[in-house]
Scaffold this motif. Structure first.
Motif, PDB file in Angstrom:
ATOM      1  N   ILE A 115     -53.657  50.949  45.183  1.00 22.72           N
ATOM      2  CA  ILE A 115     -53.559  49.551  45.572  1.00 22.72           C
ATOM      3  C   ILE A 115     -52.299  49.370  46.409  1.00 22.72           C
ATOM      4  O   ILE A 115     -51.407  50.209  46.393  1.00 22.72           O
ATOM      5  N   THR A 116     -52.233  48.259  47.109  1.00 28.48           N
ATOM      6  CA  THR A 116     -51.047  47.967  47.903  1.00 28.48           C
ATOM      7  C   THR A 116     -49.998  47.300  47.025  1.00 28.48           C
ATOM      8  O   THR A 116     -50.286  46.845  45.911  1.00 28.48           O
ATOM      9  N   VAL A 117     -48.754  47.260  47.526  1.00 27.61           N
ATOM     10  CA  VAL A 117     -47.684  46.578  46.810  1.00 27.61           C
ATOM     11  C   VAL A 117     -48.061  45.113  46.608  1.00 27.61           C
ATOM     12  O   VAL A 117     -47.856  44.548  45.528  1.00 27.61           O
ATOM     13  N   GLN A 118     -48.641  44.490  47.616  1.00 28.25           N
ATOM     14  CA  GLN A 118     -49.044  43.089  47.506  1.00 28.25           C
ATOM     15  C   GLN A 118     -50.075  42.902  46.390  1.00 28.25           C
ATOM     16  O   GLN A 118     -49.969  41.968  45.597  1.00 28.25           O
ATOM     17  N   GLU A 119     -51.049  43.812  46.289  1.00 27.49           N
ATOM     18  CA  GLU A 119     -52.042  43.724  45.218  1.00 27.49           C
ATOM     19  C   GLU A 119     -51.395  43.913  43.850  1.00 27.49           C
ATOM     20  O   GLU A 119     -51.749  43.220  42.899  1.00 27.49           O
ATOM     21  N   GLU A 122     -51.288  41.246  40.733  1.00 29.35           N
ATOM     22  CA  GLU A 122     -51.757  41.600  39.397  1.00 29.35           C
ATOM     23  C   GLU A 122     -50.709  41.279  38.335  1.00 29.35           C
ATOM     24  O   GLU A 122     -51.024  40.926  37.213  1.00 29.35           O
ATOM     25  N   LEU A 123     -49.424  41.428  38.691  1.00 26.08           N
ATOM     26  CA  LEU A 123     -48.345  41.277  37.723  1.00 26.08           C
ATOM     27  C   LEU A 123     -47.738  39.873  37.673  1.00 26.08           C
ATOM     28  O   LEU A 123     -46.941  39.586  36.781  1.00 26.08           O
TER      29      LEU A 123
END
Length: 65
Positions: free
Chosen positions: A8-12, A16-17
């Motif tokens: 996943i990308t950092v943005q994803e 999520e977090l």
């Protein structure tokens, strides 16, 4: 039990977090039940590398001190 790998990308990851408390500790557990803590990040040639360390409880150590 086989595990799957999902990139996943950092943005994803941030999305999520975002519902967790900002001071929540993040740890990773592998398919064997080993737990690791995220200790840092570094730039990779094709993305971001997450640096992990064994999640060892310092209270259980037998060191003198």
């Amino acid at each position: 039990m086989p595990t799957t790998t999902k990139q996943i990308t950092v943005q994803e990851l941030i999305l999520e977090l975002q519902n967790f408390p900002s001071d929540a500790q993040i740890s990773l557990t592998d398919g064997y039940g080993e737990t690791f803590s995220i200790v840092g990040f570094e730039a990779g040639s094709d993305g971001v590398n997450i640096v992990i360390a064994d999640d060892v409880d310092d209270d259980d150590s037998d060191d003198d001190g």
